[in-house]
Design a protein around this motif. Structure first.
Motif, mmCIF file in Angstrom:
data_model
loop_
_atom_site.group_PDB
_atom_site.id
_atom_site.type_symbol
_atom_site.label_atom_id
_atom_site.label_comp_id
_atom_site.label_asym_id
_atom_site.label_seq_id
_atom_site.Cartn_x
_atom_site.Cartn_y
_atom_site.Cartn_z
ATOM 1 N N GLN A 181 34.225 30.926 28.457
ATOM 2 C CA GLN A 181 35.347 31.856 28.548
ATOM 3 C C GLN A 181 36.602 31.173 29.074
ATOM 4 O O GLN A 181 37.709 31.445 28.599
ATOM 5 N N GLY A 212 31.127 41.646 34.503
ATOM 6 C CA GLY A 212 31.918 40.542 33.972
ATOM 7 C C GLY A 212 31.103 39.296 33.696
ATOM 8 O O GLY A 212 29.916 39.194 34.036
ATOM 9 N N GLU A 266 33.758 40.005 29.833
ATOM 10 C CA GLU A 266 34.987 40.640 30.295
ATOM 11 C C GLU A 266 35.488 41.739 29.366
ATOM 12 O O GLU A 266 36.270 42.598 29.786
ATOM 13 N N ASP A 267 35.066 41.730 28.110
ATOM 14 C CA ASP A 267 35.599 42.642 27.101
ATOM 15 C C ASP A 267 34.589 43.751 26.825
ATOM 16 O O ASP A 267 33.516 43.502 26.263
ATOM 17 N N ARG A 307 36.149 36.431 22.931
ATOM 18 C CA ARG A 307 35.547 37.591 23.623
ATOM 19 C C ARG A 307 34.073 37.252 23.879
ATOM 20 O O ARG A 307 33.201 37.599 23.112
ATOM 21 N N GLU A 356 30.695 31.333 31.724
ATOM 22 C CA GLU A 356 32.030 31.257 32.327
ATOM 23 C C GLU A 356 32.805 30.053 31.802
ATOM 24 O O GLU A 356 34.023 30.138 31.559
ATOM 25 N N CYS A 412 26.683 40.605 29.697
ATOM 26 C CA CYS A 412 27.820 40.540 30.608
ATOM 27 C C CYS A 412 28.983 39.894 29.874
ATOM 28 O O CYS A 412 28.799 39.106 28.949
ATOM 29 N N ARG A 464 30.992 36.519 35.054
ATOM 30 C CA ARG A 464 30.430 35.813 36.208
ATOM 31 C C ARG A 464 28.936 36.090 36.362
ATOM 32 O O ARG A 464 28.189 35.252 36.888
#
Length: 217
Positions: free
Chosen positions: A119, A183, A156-157, A126, A116, A154, A185
């Motif tokens: 990111q 995600g 987001e993309d 990504r 995290e 894991c 997280r």
């Protein structure tokens, strides 16, 4: 593909070496251009292997693999620079491990994760978290452990996770054994697995093990 592998430790050298064996171009990145470990690795690996600074490695890469320790990951990626990360898949295999009085400690833990943090610091990268729940030898050779054991991804993309799952397939991990946790997280829970992994390693007397996830019909 052109890969940057950041980190000259056992994890970075193992991942980089396997990628070279698979026919990819790999630059092993370190803080200084003339890092002797990186230069020795590049000389011994193949003509497709190179050494350079973090920024030099990432500049020409299509995919960046963060294989430095979790506690210094942000420093390494800041040395790369956002301009060399934006739009690229960044594979984070790190764990934020330290030892106090001989006992493993994670920082961050529970309320945050290295995945995290990366990111957030590089919102246009990504980021995909994976491979941090197994030993580096098992990362690139899952057949060292018998049975249908599993890895996690894991991020987001969705497209980045598909690309990383394909890379894992090159390492020998069938797609059905790669579980998508959602995600970025979810990087928290895979990083928090490390103390259990270390305890299992001491108990079993080997790093050649992994877990299998079974679901009731």
């Amino acid at each position: 593909m052109r890969y940057a592998v950041l980190g000259t430790g056992e994890v970075g050298r193992t991942l980089g070496g396997r990628l070279v064996e698979l026919g990819h171009e790999v630059t092993l990145g370190s803080r200084v251009k003339d890092n002797p470990v990186a230069l020795e690795w590049a000389t011994a690996s193949a003509e497709r292997a190179r050494a350079g600074t973090f920024a030099e490695a990432a500049a020409s890469a299509e995919v960046v693999i963060n294989a430095v320790g979790g506690r210094v990951a942000l420093d390494a990626l800041r040395a790369v620079g956002a301009e060399h990360l934006d739009g690229k898949v960044v594979v984070d295999v790190s764990n934020p491990l330290a030892f106090e009085d001989g006992q493993p400690r994670l920082d961050p833990v529970e309320s945050d994760s290295v995945g995290e943090q990366i990111q957030r610091a590089f919102p246009h990268a990504r980021v995909v978290k994976t491979l941090n729940t197994v030993n580096c030898q098992v990362m690139v050779d899952p057949g060292r452990v018998p049975g249908a054991h599993h890895l996690f991804v894991c991020g987001e993309d969705a497209g980045a996770k598909e690309q990383v799952t394909a890379l894992l397939g090159e390492f020998g991990w069938p797609a059905e054994r790669v579980l998508d946790l959602g995600g970025i997280r979810a990087a928290r829970v895979t990083e928090m697995y490390l103390p259990l992994w270390l305890t299992l390693m001491r108990t079993l007397g080997t790093a050649d093990f992994n877990i299998e996830v079974r679901r009731a019909d």
